[in-house]
Write a protein that holds these residues in place. Structure first.
Motif, PDB file in Angstrom:
ATOM      1  N   TYR A 274     -96.994  44.383  -0.940  1.00 30.33           N
ATOM      2  CA  TYR A 274     -95.949  45.405  -0.943  1.00 30.33           C
ATOM      3  C   TYR A 274     -95.008  45.198   0.243  1.00 30.33           C
ATOM      4  O   TYR A 274     -93.773  45.275   0.112  1.00 30.33           O
TER       5      TYR A 274
ATOM      6  N   ALA B 288     -86.224  42.305   0.870  1.00 29.79           N
ATOM      7  CA  ALA B 288     -85.000  43.116   0.751  1.00 29.79           C
ATOM      8  C   ALA B 288     -84.282  43.241   2.094  1.00 29.79           C
ATOM      9  O   ALA B 288     -83.068  43.074   2.178  1.00 29.79           O
TER      10      ALA B 288
ATOM     11  N   ILE C 134     -92.427  42.571  -0.322  1.00 30.05           N
ATOM     12  CA  ILE C 134     -91.270  43.013  -1.131  1.00 30.05           C
ATOM     13  C   ILE C 134     -90.216  43.677  -0.242  1.00 30.05           C
ATOM     14  O   ILE C 134     -89.019  43.410  -0.356  1.00 30.05           O
TER      15      ILE C 134
ATOM     16  N   GLY D 168     -92.379  53.441   1.516  1.00 26.40           N
ATOM     17  CA  GLY D 168     -92.054  53.053   0.147  1.00 26.40           C
ATOM     18  C   GLY D 168     -92.717  53.945  -0.888  1.00 26.40           C
ATOM     19  O   GLY D 168     -93.567  54.773  -0.574  1.00 26.40           O
TER      20      GLY D 168
ATOM     21  N   SER E 202     -86.369  53.521  -5.098  1.00 19.63           N
ATOM     22  CA  SER E 202     -86.054  52.304  -4.352  1.00 19.63           C
ATOM     23  C   SER E 202     -85.126  51.405  -5.162  1.00 19.63           C
ATOM     24  O   SER E 202     -84.349  50.637  -4.611  1.00 19.63           O
ATOM     25  N   THR E 203     -85.245  51.518  -6.475  1.00 18.63           N
ATOM     26  CA  THR E 203     -84.640  50.531  -7.357  1.00 18.63           C
ATOM     27  C   THR E 203     -83.955  51.230  -8.504  1.00 18.63           C
ATOM     28  O   THR E 203     -84.549  52.112  -9.133  1.00 18.63           O
TER      29      THR E 203
ATOM     30  N   THR F  68     -88.319  56.358   0.032  1.00 20.04           N
ATOM     31  CA  THR F  68     -87.928  56.222  -1.368  1.00 20.04           C
ATOM     32  C   THR F  68     -89.076  56.770  -2.217  1.00 20.04           C
ATOM     33  O   THR F  68     -90.245  56.523  -1.922  1.00 20.04           O
TER      34      THR F  68
ATOM     35  N   TYR G 253     -84.700  45.296  -5.759  1.00 22.09           N
ATOM     36  CA  TYR G 253     -85.330  46.293  -4.887  1.00 22.09           C
ATOM     37  C   TYR G 253     -84.398  46.687  -3.737  1.00 22.09           C
ATOM     38  O   TYR G 253     -83.930  45.819  -2.990  1.00 22.09           O
TER      39      TYR G 253
END
Lengths: 233, 233
Positions: free
Chosen positions: A51, A58, A54, A88, A10-11, A121, A17
């Protein structure tokens, strides 16, 4: 008509992120207002709400709302009604455990095959293959099976790492582990480096990002695939 | 009277198989003529015969014969008749899979608790804890359970690695993975660095070798244990 993005991570280091993927996702999720997020892998053991927040942060940058699957009474219905789906990363064992517990494996496979755009991801990418048997994660929970979506004809090894030159550590390298997998299994494995992703349009799978990827076939020498080429197994 | 040596690794960098442990094993396996070897983890996917030959070569240096458990018709009988037992490293999933397939988990636990000296390295050490849930291995086969011997009151993380300073890799560190384990489980985990081993005499477990070991308790700050101290959880 399958439409998937299967990303190693993801990052990427030194960036926010999903940041490196946002230009791609703007096109990929065009016309989508609300994305269904599957937070089951619980990266770092955080709560589903934390979660989801987050992911929300994004996707707000590209004007897409995000709703966690745990906010719905009926997970299966949430999947069938989703405009797009994002799973995720975190722990693949826990992700697969929850997918079975919530009984959504077949539903998820069905909507992906019918064209609901899917982003994975890390752990969310590992589940796109036939099995989760090439995850790097620790088996912190016991899922009822290692069988996963089978939306692509090979398994994913996310966060693929080359052997560290001069290392004195005696633990197995990633390549050794994948070779051990092929002592017992036939499924090809793609080692996807951080910053790489697969773009899937129906049965055409193309490697994207600036790195090569390493393809492992049973009893064959591994092959480095160039970015931009179709992944054929 | 339990008598166990639970080692992080069979081999340390730049030295032969088991070499660093041989002085300890000379005393530990004193008066033992033939050792029973469990090669089920099949390090690197090699055959049981080839793996047993590696163990034979090492133990020949201290005048001990080695016989592979696969050479016996009845695995359970082989365990009950063994003077001493050694389980080698490789893939913990495959090791546990074969232990269940050959139905020897309870037998192995029984003879260890009755005093048959046991040596484990890597995967062979991971199985000494309550579960194999802290292995670093890839889930290349699906065992019927993650439950293992439970001969010590904590789990082992073999080949423990400290976070690599300055690393740009986004995969989880070993510490993060063990913390994730404690989101879902209570069992303490001992991160055993390569070159460290535990000496178990009945219920007294002492850390040996030149390194500290890292003890993880749920919701507590990890503790570094000095070599020579008793591991209390």
């Amino acid at each position: 008509m399958k439409k998937m993005i299967i990303a190693s991570t993801s990052t990427i280091h030194g960036s926010a992120y999903l940041e490196y993927l946002l230009p791609t996702l703007t096109t990929f999720f065009k016309n989508i207002k609300t994305l269904l997020f599957i937070p089951y892998a619980r990266a770092g053991g955080i709560s589903y709400d934390a979660y989801t927040a987050i992911a929300q942060k994004a996707f707000k940058k590209i004007d897409i709302n995000v709703q966690g699957i745990h906010e719905y009474k009926n997970a299966s219905e949430a999947i069938f009604n989703a405009e797009g789906i994002f799973t995720g990363g975190g722990n693949t064992f826990e992700l697969v455990h929850q997918i079975y517990k919530n009984d959504i494996l077949i539903d998820l496979k069905k909507v992906i095959e019918n064209g609901t755009p899917y982003l994975g991801t890390s752990a969310g990418s590992n589940i796109c293959g036939a099995t989760m048997m090439n995850t790097n994660d620790m088996p912190i929970v016991y899922p009822p099976s290692f069988k996963t979506l089978g939306c692509i004809p090979f398994n994913i090894n996310a966060h693929y790492l080359d052997p560290i030159e001069g290392s004195t550590h005696m633990g197995e390298t990633r390549e050794t582990r994948i070779k051990e997998f092929h002592v017992f299994n036939e499924t090809p494995v793609l080692g996807l480096r951080e910053g790489s992703w697969l773009s899937v349009k129906n049965d055409t799978i193309v490697l994207q990002g600036k790195y090569t990827a390493r393809l492992f076939l049973k009893d064959k020498k591994p092959i480095e695939l160039e970015s931009g080429v179709e992944v054929l197994v």
